[in-house]
Design a protein around this motif. Structure first.
Motif, PDB file in Angstrom:
ATOM      1  N   TYR A 183       0.829  -1.206   0.000  1.00 50.16           N
ATOM      2  CA  TYR A 183       0.000   0.000   0.000  1.00 50.16           C
ATOM      3  C   TYR A 183       0.865   1.258   0.000  1.00 50.16           C
ATOM      4  O   TYR A 183       0.598   2.218  -0.747  1.00 50.16           O
ATOM      5  CB  TYR A 183      -0.930  -0.006   1.213  1.00 50.16           C
ATOM      6  CG  TYR A 183      -1.552   1.330   1.523  1.00 50.16           C
ATOM      7  CD1 TYR A 183      -2.526   1.889   0.686  1.00 50.16           C
ATOM      8  CD2 TYR A 183      -1.169   2.037   2.652  1.00 50.16           C
ATOM      9  CE1 TYR A 183      -3.088   3.120   0.973  1.00 50.16           C
ATOM     10  CE2 TYR A 183      -1.731   3.274   2.944  1.00 50.16           C
ATOM     11  CZ  TYR A 183      -2.687   3.809   2.104  1.00 50.16           C
ATOM     12  OH  TYR A 183      -3.244   5.026   2.384  1.00 50.16           O
ATOM     13  N   ARG A 199      -1.907   1.906  -9.186  1.00 50.72           N
ATOM     14  CA  ARG A 199      -3.054   0.987  -9.287  1.00 50.72           C
ATOM     15  C   ARG A 199      -2.602  -0.470  -9.279  1.00 50.72           C
ATOM     16  O   ARG A 199      -3.261  -1.336  -8.690  1.00 50.72           O
ATOM     17  CB  ARG A 199      -3.845   1.286 -10.554  1.00 50.72           C
ATOM     18  CG  ARG A 199      -4.598   2.614 -10.525  1.00 50.72           C
ATOM     19  CD  ARG A 199      -5.576   2.720 -11.668  1.00 50.72           C
ATOM     20  NE  ARG A 199      -6.157   4.064 -11.747  1.00 50.72           N
ATOM     21  CZ  ARG A 199      -5.728   5.017 -12.556  1.00 50.72           C
ATOM     22  NH1 ARG A 199      -4.715   4.765 -13.391  1.00 50.72           N
ATOM     23  NH2 ARG A 199      -6.304   6.201 -12.560  1.00 50.72           N
ATOM     24  N   LEU A 202      -1.832  -1.445  -5.769  1.00 42.47           N
ATOM     25  CA  LEU A 202      -3.062  -1.530  -4.986  1.00 42.47           C
ATOM     26  C   LEU A 202      -3.823  -2.811  -5.306  1.00 42.47           C
ATOM     27  O   LEU A 202      -4.326  -3.489  -4.395  1.00 42.47           O
ATOM     28  CB  LEU A 202      -3.950  -0.312  -5.265  1.00 42.47           C
ATOM     29  CG  LEU A 202      -3.432   1.030  -4.737  1.00 42.47           C
ATOM     30  CD1 LEU A 202      -4.293   2.172  -5.253  1.00 42.47           C
ATOM     31  CD2 LEU A 202      -3.396   1.036  -3.209  1.00 42.47           C
ATOM     32  N   ASP A 203      -3.909  -3.151  -6.584  1.00 46.16           N
ATOM     33  CA  ASP A 203      -4.576  -4.402  -6.980  1.00 46.16           C
ATOM     34  C   ASP A 203      -3.862  -5.605  -6.367  1.00 46.16           C
ATOM     35  O   ASP A 203      -4.509  -6.530  -5.853  1.00 46.16           O
ATOM     36  CB  ASP A 203      -4.584  -4.537  -8.509  1.00 46.16           C
ATOM     37  CG  ASP A 203      -5.583  -3.597  -9.186  1.00 46.16           C
ATOM     38  OD1 ASP A 203      -6.541  -3.184  -8.513  1.00 46.16           O
ATOM     39  OD2 ASP A 203      -5.389  -3.292 -10.373  1.00 46.16           O
ATOM     40  N   GLN A 223      -8.843   0.868  -0.795  1.00 48.83           N
ATOM     41  CA  GLN A 223     -10.046   1.210  -1.555  1.00 48.83           C
ATOM     42  C   GLN A 223     -10.196   2.718  -1.698  1.00 48.83           C
ATOM     43  O   GLN A 223     -10.589   3.226  -2.769  1.00 48.83           O
ATOM     44  CB  GLN A 223     -11.279   0.623  -0.863  1.00 48.83           C
ATOM     45  CG  GLN A 223     -11.302  -0.900  -0.790  1.00 48.83           C
ATOM     46  CD  GLN A 223     -11.632  -1.546  -2.132  1.00 48.83           C
ATOM     47  OE1 GLN A 223     -11.786  -0.872  -3.150  1.00 48.83           O
ATOM     48  NE2 GLN A 223     -11.729  -2.870  -2.143  1.00 48.83           N
ATOM     49  N   MET A 226      -7.641   3.952  -4.249  1.00 51.47           N
ATOM     50  CA  MET A 226      -8.048   3.551  -5.599  1.00 51.47           C
ATOM     51  C   MET A 226      -9.131   4.488  -6.138  1.00 51.47           C
ATOM     52  O   MET A 226      -9.144   4.837  -7.317  1.00 51.47           O
ATOM     53  CB  MET A 226      -8.549   2.107  -5.604  1.00 51.47           C
ATOM     54  CG  MET A 226      -7.456   1.083  -5.385  1.00 51.47           C
ATOM     55  SD  MET A 226      -8.061  -0.622  -5.462  1.00 51.47           S
ATOM     56  CE  MET A 226      -8.068  -0.913  -7.214  1.00 51.47           C
TER      57      MET A 226
END
Length: 229
Positions: A183, A199, A202-203, A223, A226
């Motif tokens: 993160y 991204r 994060l995914d 979340q 994102m």
């Protein structure tokens, strides 16, 4: 979101039980550095996990944890675990200190981390903690940074890139170790305007299994980030 000090977080009952067991040995090992840093760790984890909603009790316990770490360090100042928990207990207590003390605690935290890394350069947790320290300093405004420069010296010039490098080193040493490190990598990329990279991290972080309470909180942060990028 303070780091709790553990990669895999035990339950409250396990933490309380562990602290109770180790506290019973106080009279047996009053001058034992190995015992004292473990007592500092157990007290720190208890403070962050079991009384996190009671600032007064939490502060008192963090002070106690720091005292154990300080005592252990006086007995052995070149032990990486003692230095690591000196950094964590000092940094944890800094959150509740006044401005002057917070700055002094911040510098001490950085020095403890640096010394620990010199002794144990392949410890991913140390690189992660240093990354979080660097990230916090990198977020200071110009006025704040000027104010701490006299004390922090060269450390006051750290950047988001410096923080990301620490997180990447932790990831290199132990890939997908835990959500928070991934993160923070994404957070650094996002702040640098590299949204595609952010991204991706994060995914990937969402796919990592939750191992501790911090991971549950981290999913919410993921979340939210994102949604913003």
């Amino acid at each position: 979101m303070p780091w709790t000090g553990c990669w895999i977080q035990p339950s409250n009952e396990q933490i309380i039980s562990a602290l109770d067991v180790i506290q019973r040995e106080k009279d047996r090992f009053p001058e034992n550095a190995e015992y004292l840093w473990r007592l500092a760790k157990a007290t720190f984890v208890y403070a962050n996990q079991c009384v996190k909603h009671d600032p007064t009790a939490r502060t008192a316990l963090l002070k106690e944890a720091k005292e154990y770490a300080d005592k252990a360090r006086k007995l052995n100042h070149s032990h990486p675990d003692i230095l690591k928990w000196s950094a964590l207990t000092t940094g944890g207590l800094a959150r509740y200190a006044d401005t002057t003390q917070k700055i002094n605690f911040g510098l001490l935290t950085r020095e403890f981390l640096q010394s620990a890394l010199e002794l144990r350069p392949n410890d991913p947790s140390l690189h992660h903690i240093l990354g979080r320290w660097n990230y916090e300093i990198s977020q200071l405004g110009w006025i704040e940074r000027t104010a701490v420069r006299a004390i922090f010296g060269k450390y006051s010039n750290v950047t988001v890139e410096d923080a990301r490098n620490c997180f990447m080193e932790a990831e290199k040493l132990k890939p997908r170790m835990f959500k928070s490190n991934m993160y923070y990598i994404a957070k650094c990329y996002a702040q640098q305007g590299k949204k595609a990279e952010a991204r991706k991290w994060l995914d990937d972080a969402l796919d990592v299994k939750r191992l501790c309470v911090e991971d549950e909180l981290c999913d919410t942060d993921i979340q939210e980030l994102m949604a913003r990028i």
